[in-house]
Design an enzyme around this catalytic site. Structure first.
Site, PDB file in Angstrom:
ATOM      1  N   LYS A 296      27.266 -23.208  20.242  1.00 29.33           N
ATOM      2  CA  LYS A 296      26.664 -22.607  21.271  1.00 29.33           C
ATOM      3  C   LYS A 296      25.279 -23.003  21.623  1.00 29.33           C
ATOM      4  CE  LYS A 296      26.525 -17.925  23.110  1.00 29.33           C
ATOM      5  NZ  LYS A 296      26.643 -16.637  22.668  1.00 29.33           N
TER       6      LYS A 296
ATOM      7  N   GLU B 260      35.636 -15.918  22.764  1.00 28.05           N
ATOM      8  CA  GLU B 260      34.480 -16.171  21.803  1.00 28.05           C
ATOM      9  C   GLU B 260      34.691 -15.160  20.278  1.00 28.05           C
ATOM     10  OE1 GLU B 260      29.648 -15.917  21.738  1.00 28.05           O
ATOM     11  OE2 GLU B 260      30.818 -14.602  22.973  1.00 28.05           O
TER      12      GLU B 260
ATOM     13  N   CYS C 258      30.113 -18.138  26.375  1.00 28.23           N
ATOM     14  CA  CYS C 258      29.351 -16.779  26.856  1.00 28.23           C
ATOM     15  C   CYS C 258      28.049 -16.949  27.324  1.00 28.23           C
ATOM     16  CB  CYS C 258      29.402 -15.880  25.545  1.00 28.23           C
ATOM     17  SG  CYS C 258      29.241 -14.060  26.150  1.00 28.23           S
TER      18      CYS C 258
END
Length: 260
Positions: free
Chosen positions: A112, A45, A146
Site C-alpha cells: 500500500k 483489505e 483503500c
C-alpha cells in the site's frame, strides 16, 4: 490463455477481529457461492484480520498461512485471487501487502502506497513505492488498496490497464466519497473500476457499510451491494475498453508526469 471477457467475483464480508483462522473459514464458505467460470476473485483489505493497527498481536506465521490459503483457493477455483494481508517484514516492521495469486501458486504483491494517517497506519506499516500491473487472461489489471483511492495521480492510467481494483476497509462516515471516487477513477482512466469493501463493525466500533461495486469505463454501475455479506459477480469485456478508447481518445490528451 487470453480471453475477450473476464468474469469477476467481488466478495463483501464481515471480518472477525484479528482472527485469521475464523475469517479464512468464513471465506471458504463464501467461495462456494462463486461460479466455476470465475477468472478473478477479489477479497477486502486485510481480509484475514480486519484493519488492525496492532499487528504485533498476530503470530508471525499468520501472513504466510493466509498466503498458502490463497494459493490453495486459487488452484481449487482456477482463478486469480486478490486481497491484502498484514505482512511481517522482520524486526518489528509490517506492510499492508496485497497478493495476486494464480492457480499455479505463483504470486506477485503490492505494498500500500498511501498509509491512512487518520488511523495512524503510517506509524505502523511501511509504505510501498511501486505499482503492480498484472497481466491475466488477456487483461491488464492495476490493484490498489483503500486510501490509495483518494490519490488520482497514483491511480492514473499510464500503464494502459483495463481494470483498476481497490480492496478496502472503508468506514460508513465517508462512504459517499468511496462511491464518488470509484466512479471518477473509472471515468478518468477509461477503465473498469472495481471496489471491494467489508461490512460489519470492528473492534474500534467503526461501521463498514459495504458498497462494493464495479463501474464500466464510462462510469456506469454494473454491480453494487450495501450492508450485507455476499458475492457480486460481473463480466468485463476487452472490446468495450478498446472501442471506448478508440472513439473517445481522452487518455491521449492526459497530462504527462513522473512520480518521485
Amino acid at each position: 490463455m487470453e480471453k475477450e471477457q473476464l468474469k469477476l467475483a467481488l466478495i463483501q464480508a464481515t471480518l472477525q477481529w484479528e482472527n485469521p483462522k475464523a475469517n479464512l473459514l468464513s471465506f471458504e464458505e463464501m467461495l462456494q457461492q462463486v461460479s466455476q467460470e470465475a477468472d478473478l476473485i477479489i477479497l477486502p483489505e486485510m481480509f484475514s484480520t480486519g484493519f488492525t493497527m496492532t499487528p504485533q498481536n498476530l503470530s508471525s506465521a499468520e501472513g504466510k498461512y493466509a498466503l498458502t490459503w490463497m494459493q490453495k483457493q486459487a488452484a481449487q477455483y482456477n482463478a486469480m485471487i486478490l486481497g491484502s494481508l498484514v505482512w511481517p517484514l522482520g524486526e518489528g516492521q509490517f506492510a499492508n501487502r496485497l497478493f495476486a495469486v494464480t492457480p499455479s501458486g505463483e504470486f506477485q504483491y503490492y505494498d500500500k502506497r498511501h498509509c491512512f494517517t487518520l488511523a495512524g497506519e503510517d506509524e505502523v506499516y511501511q509504505a510501498g513505492n511501486q505499482h503492480l500491473i498484472l497481466e491475466w487472461r488477456g487483461f491488464k489489471i492495476c490493484p490498489l488498496i483503500c486510501y490509495d483511492l483518494r490519490f488520482p495521480v497514483w491511480s492514473r492510467n499510464t500503464f494502459d490497464y483495463d481494470l483498476l481494483v481497490y480492496v478496502a476497509n472503508w468506514p460508513a462516515p465517508r462512504i459517499n466519497a468511496w462511491d464518488a471516487l470509484l466512479k471518477a477513477r473509472a471515468i478518468e482512466n477509461m477503465a473498469y473500476c472495481a471496489g471491494v469493501n467489508r461490512v460489519g463493525e470492528d473492534e474500534n466500533n467503526h461501521q463498514y457499510p459495504g458498497h462494493s461495486s464495479l463501474f464500466n469505463p464510462l462510469g456506469k454501475s454494473l454491480v453494487y451491494q450495501e450492508e450485507k455479506s455476499g458475492v457480486l459477480e460481473a463480466v468485463i469485456h476487452k472490446k468495450e475498453v478498446v472501442e471506448n478508447r478508440s472513439k473517445l481518445r481522452f487518455l491521449e490528451d492526459r497530462d504527462r508526469f513522473e512520480i518521485h
